[in-house]
Design a protein around this motif. Structure first.
Motif, PDB file in Angstrom:
ATOM      1  N   TYR A 101       0.826  -1.216   0.000  1.00  0.00           N
ATOM      2  CA  TYR A 101       0.000   0.000   0.000  1.00  0.00           C
ATOM      3  C   TYR A 101       0.856   1.260   0.000  1.00  0.00           C
ATOM      4  CZ  TYR A 101       0.232   1.463   4.990  1.00  0.00           C
ATOM      5  OH  TYR A 101       0.625   1.937   6.222  1.00  0.00           O
ATOM      6  N   LEU A 102       2.057   1.191   0.598  1.00  0.00           N
ATOM      7  CA  LEU A 102       2.907   2.381   0.627  1.00  0.00           C
ATOM      8  C   LEU A 102       3.414   2.762  -0.763  1.00  0.00           C
ATOM      9  CD1 LEU A 102       5.089   1.763   3.821  1.00  0.00           C
ATOM     10  CD2 LEU A 102       3.221   3.410   3.556  1.00  0.00           C
ATOM     11  N   ILE A 103       3.833   1.770  -1.554  1.00  0.00           N
ATOM     12  CA  ILE A 103       4.469   2.102  -2.833  1.00  0.00           C
ATOM     13  C   ILE A 103       3.503   2.073  -4.014  1.00  0.00           C
ATOM     14  CG2 ILE A 103       6.653   1.202  -1.974  1.00  0.00           C
ATOM     15  CD1 ILE A 103       6.350  -1.167  -3.875  1.00  0.00           C
ATOM     16  N   ARG A 104       2.305   1.488  -3.808  1.00  0.00           N
ATOM     17  CA  ARG A 104       1.345   1.414  -4.906  1.00  0.00           C
ATOM     18  C   ARG A 104       0.159   2.347  -4.724  1.00  0.00           C
ATOM     19  NH1 ARG A 104       0.040  -3.601  -7.724  1.00  0.00           N
ATOM     20  NH2 ARG A 104      -1.890  -3.599  -6.515  1.00  0.00           N
ATOM     21  N   ARG A 105      -0.165   2.701  -3.458  1.00  0.00           N
ATOM     22  CA  ARG A 105      -1.387   3.470  -3.235  1.00  0.00           C
ATOM     23  C   ARG A 105      -1.184   4.763  -2.452  1.00  0.00           C
ATOM     24  NH1 ARG A 105      -5.461  -0.351  -0.710  1.00  0.00           N
ATOM     25  NH2 ARG A 105      -3.729  -1.724  -0.137  1.00  0.00           N
ATOM     26  N   VAL A 106      -0.326   4.767  -1.438  1.00  0.00           N
ATOM     27  CA  VAL A 106      -0.041   6.031  -0.750  1.00  0.00           C
ATOM     28  C   VAL A 106       0.700   6.981  -1.684  1.00  0.00           C
ATOM     29  CG1 VAL A 106       1.228   7.113   1.137  1.00  0.00           C
ATOM     30  CG2 VAL A 106      -0.072   5.022   1.542  1.00  0.00           C
ATOM     31  N   PHE A 107       1.759   6.479  -2.309  1.00  0.00           N
ATOM     32  CA  PHE A 107       2.501   7.204  -3.335  1.00  0.00           C
ATOM     33  C   PHE A 107       2.848   6.181  -4.401  1.00  0.00           C
ATOM     34  CE2 PHE A 107       6.065   8.931  -5.594  1.00  0.00           C
ATOM     35  CZ  PHE A 107       5.886  10.298  -5.592  1.00  0.00           C
ATOM     36  N   ALA A 108       2.236   6.302  -5.553  1.00  0.00           N
ATOM     37  CA  ALA A 108       2.435   5.324  -6.629  1.00  0.00           C
ATOM     38  C   ALA A 108       3.779   5.575  -7.297  1.00  0.00           C
ATOM     39  CB  ALA A 108       1.308   5.414  -7.643  1.00  0.00           C
ATOM     40  N   VAL A 109       4.800   4.855  -6.852  1.00  0.00           N
ATOM     41  CA  VAL A 109       6.156   5.054  -7.351  1.00  0.00           C
ATOM     42  C   VAL A 109       6.264   4.521  -8.785  1.00  0.00           C
ATOM     43  CG1 VAL A 109       8.599   4.646  -6.902  1.00  0.00           C
ATOM     44  CG2 VAL A 109       6.996   4.780  -4.995  1.00  0.00           C
ATOM     45  N   GLU A 110       6.991   5.250  -9.617  1.00  0.00           N
ATOM     46  CA  GLU A 110       7.151   4.873 -11.019  1.00  0.00           C
ATOM     47  C   GLU A 110       8.604   4.526 -11.328  1.00  0.00           C
ATOM     48  OE1 GLU A 110       5.735   8.154 -13.296  1.00  0.00           O
ATOM     49  OE2 GLU A 110       3.658   7.961 -12.597  1.00  0.00           O
ATOM     50  N   ALA A 111       8.783   3.677 -12.335  1.00  0.00           N
ATOM     51  CA  ALA A 111      10.123   3.296 -12.778  1.00  0.00           C
ATOM     52  C   ALA A 111      10.934   4.532 -13.119  1.00  0.00           C
ATOM     53  CB  ALA A 111      10.027   2.386 -13.999  1.00  0.00           C
ATOM     54  N   GLY A 112      12.191   4.530 -12.696  1.00  0.00           N
ATOM     55  CA  GLY A 112      13.071   5.655 -12.969  1.00  0.00           C
ATOM     56  C   GLY A 112      13.134   6.676 -11.850  1.00  0.00           C
ATOM     57  N   PRO A 128      -0.102   6.993   7.357  1.00  0.00           N
ATOM     58  CA  PRO A 128      -1.077   5.952   7.022  1.00  0.00           C
ATOM     59  C   PRO A 128      -0.939   4.709   7.885  1.00  0.00           C
ATOM     60  CG  PRO A 128       0.758   5.831   5.515  1.00  0.00           C
ATOM     61  CD  PRO A 128       1.059   6.972   6.453  1.00  0.00           C
ATOM     62  N   THR A 129      -1.970   3.870   7.856  1.00  0.00           N
ATOM     63  CA  THR A 129      -1.937   2.576   8.528  1.00  0.00           C
ATOM     64  C   THR A 129      -2.458   1.498   7.580  1.00  0.00           C
ATOM     65  OG1 THR A 129      -4.190   2.687   9.418  1.00  0.00           O
ATOM     66  CG2 THR A 129      -2.428   3.679  10.751  1.00  0.00           C
ATOM     67  N   LEU A 130      -1.981   0.290   7.788  1.00  0.00           N
ATOM     68  CA  LEU A 130      -2.415  -0.837   6.963  1.00  0.00           C
ATOM     69  C   LEU A 130      -3.915  -1.060   7.080  1.00  0.00           C
ATOM     70  CD1 LEU A 130      -1.784  -3.312   5.164  1.00  0.00           C
ATOM     71  CD2 LEU A 130      -1.316  -4.589   7.272  1.00  0.00           C
ATOM     72  N   GLY A 131      -4.455  -0.882   8.281  1.00  0.00           N
ATOM     73  CA  GLY A 131      -5.881  -1.124   8.487  1.00  0.00           C
ATOM     74  C   GLY A 131      -6.762  -0.272   7.595  1.00  0.00           C
ATOM     75  N   ASP A 132      -6.349   0.959   7.358  1.00  0.00           N
ATOM     76  CA  ASP A 132      -7.159   1.847   6.521  1.00  0.00           C
ATOM     77  C   ASP A 132      -7.006   1.546   5.040  1.00  0.00           C
ATOM     78  OD1 ASP A 132      -8.407   3.345   8.523  1.00  0.00           O
ATOM     79  OD2 ASP A 132      -6.641   4.609   8.776  1.00  0.00           O
ATOM     80  N   TYR A 133      -5.980   0.785   4.682  1.00  0.00           N
ATOM     81  CA  TYR A 133      -5.769   0.428   3.278  1.00  0.00           C
ATOM     82  C   TYR A 133      -6.176  -1.013   2.970  1.00  0.00           C
ATOM     83  CZ  TYR A 133      -3.602   4.843   2.065  1.00  0.00           C
ATOM     84  OH  TYR A 133      -3.382   6.179   1.807  1.00  0.00           O
ATOM     85  N   THR A 134      -6.632  -1.743   4.000  1.00  0.00           N
ATOM     86  CA  THR A 134      -7.201  -3.077   3.798  1.00  0.00           C
ATOM     87  C   THR A 134      -8.531  -3.164   4.548  1.00  0.00           C
ATOM     88  OG1 THR A 134      -5.894  -3.938   5.661  1.00  0.00           O
ATOM     89  CG2 THR A 134      -4.983  -4.234   3.438  1.00  0.00           C
ATOM     90  N   ALA A 135      -9.274  -2.074   4.530  1.00  0.00           N
ATOM     91  CA  ALA A 135     -10.497  -1.972   5.325  1.00  0.00           C
ATOM     92  C   ALA A 135     -11.632  -2.815   4.770  1.00  0.00           C
ATOM     93  CB  ALA A 135     -10.933  -0.513   5.415  1.00  0.00           C
ATOM     94  N   THR A 136     -11.636  -3.091   3.472  1.00  0.00           N
ATOM     95  CA  THR A 136     -12.676  -3.913   2.869  1.00  0.00           C
ATOM     96  C   THR A 136     -12.079  -5.251   2.443  1.00  0.00           C
ATOM     97  OG1 THR A 136     -12.308  -3.159   0.590  1.00  0.00           O
ATOM     98  CG2 THR A 136     -13.769  -1.818   1.993  1.00  0.00           C
TER      99      THR A 136
END
Length: 324
Positions: A129-140, A263-271
């Motif tokens: 969730y940190l690298i894909r949804r909090v801040f979507a990091v891109e190649a490069g 952020p917390t994991l719980g809020d990014y896996t709430a459903t």
């Protein structure tokens, strides 16, 4: 009788006690889960110490793998004998068995062992969730990751590197520097010998990085802000050195109109959908070999206090598990 780690007051590792407690039968929507391996995480030490208060007396542990022993009414997606794992939810993983909501459990692929699952679910889904949804990091892109040789850091470095991201990792020793570099860090900063801000600015041509991932807290917070590029994002997701002191939001504007999130994991896996998406993304990385994880330290359930001492003293690298 089921053995459980419990504490009746907050404090150091010495407050942890091994006690016996009946598990009982699962209620509607629950399963009885027999643990085979249990993950140890920094959040456990925060709860034990009182930084993250829990009602007392309390149990500990938010991550484990095991086998379903019994089903409550209404549980349709699992069967007795299924290998499952979980991360998050009410504490209670430091036990031989427990009752848990079936909605928090995900089935384990055959290729992933219980020990790997126990040390990767919370940390791995945190990285997801940190690298894909909090801040979507891109190649490069180049990112700064503190504690790159820790459990979360090791997963993050491998995952980011597999995506073509350049990682600057901070560590606290030459041994950990070697490990972080072997995992894929393009640059490693030993914060005990080097100035983090000066190195990051030098490595980025004075611009800074678009995002900093900081699980250290108090000791690195100011430096992390100073490593960010204009309009960069500070992701504060831990307090290994203690909580960040209060500060004025004006500080963020003075340092370049920065963003700050906690952020917390719980809020990014709430459903259920979010949980499955996160777990499946992690499983894909593990199956592909892009991320390799194995417990670096194993402790008996009765030795949970020793595990906490080693973790807080930073005598360990990688992931720790308890074996019930």
């Amino acid at each position: 009788m089921n053995q459980v780690i419990r504490f009746e007051r907050t404090g150091g590792p010495e407050v942890l006690r091994l006690v016996e407690a009946d598990v009982g039968e699962p209620g509607p929507g629950q399963v009885r889960l027999r643990h085979t391996a249990i993950g140890i995480n920094f959040i456990d030490t925060y709860q034990r110490a009182g930084l993250y208060p829990l009602p007392l007396p309390s149990e500990l542990g938010q991550e484990a793998a095991g086998e379903v022993e019994a089903l409550g009414d209404g549980v349709a997606h699992l069967a007795v004998g299924d290998r499952v794992a979980y991360a998050g939810g009410p504490p209670g993983a430091y036990s031989q068995a427990r009752l848990i909501d079936a909605a928090r459990l995900v089935k384990l692929p055959e290729e992933i062992t219980d020990e790997v699952a126990a040390c990767v679910m919370l940390q791995g889904m945190t990285v997801e969730y940190l690298i894909r949804r909090v801040f979507a990091v891109e190649a490069g892109q180049t990112v700064l990751w503190h504690a790159a040789a820790g459990g979360v850091g090791q997963i993050a470095v491998q995952w980011l590197t597999s995506l073509g991201v350049h990682v600057i990792g901070t560590v606290g020793s030459a041994e950990k520097a070697e490990l972080a570099q072997a995992l894929g860090c393009r640059h490693v900063i030993d914060y005990r010998r080097e100035n983090i801000v000066e190195r990051v600015r030098a490595l980025t041509g004075g611009v800074g990085v678009p995002v900093v991932y900081d699980s250290v807290g108090k000791d690195t917070f100011e430096a992390s802000l100073d490593c960010l590029a204009r309009r960069g994002m500070m992701v504060s997701f831990g307090n290994a050195s203690g909580p960040v002191p209060p500060f004025s939001p004006l500080l963020l504007s003075k340092k370049g109109s920065l963003f700050l999130t906690r952020p917390t994991l719980g809020d990014y896996t709430a459903t259920r959908a979010e949980l499955e998406t996160s777990a499946n993304a992690l499983f894909e990385r593990l199956r592909s070999g892009a991320v390799k994880v194995a417990p670096s330290h194993r402790y008996a359930l009765a030795d949970a206090a020793d595990a906490h001492r080693d973790l807080e003293a930073r005598r360990t690298t990688g992931s720790l598990i308890l074996l019930p």
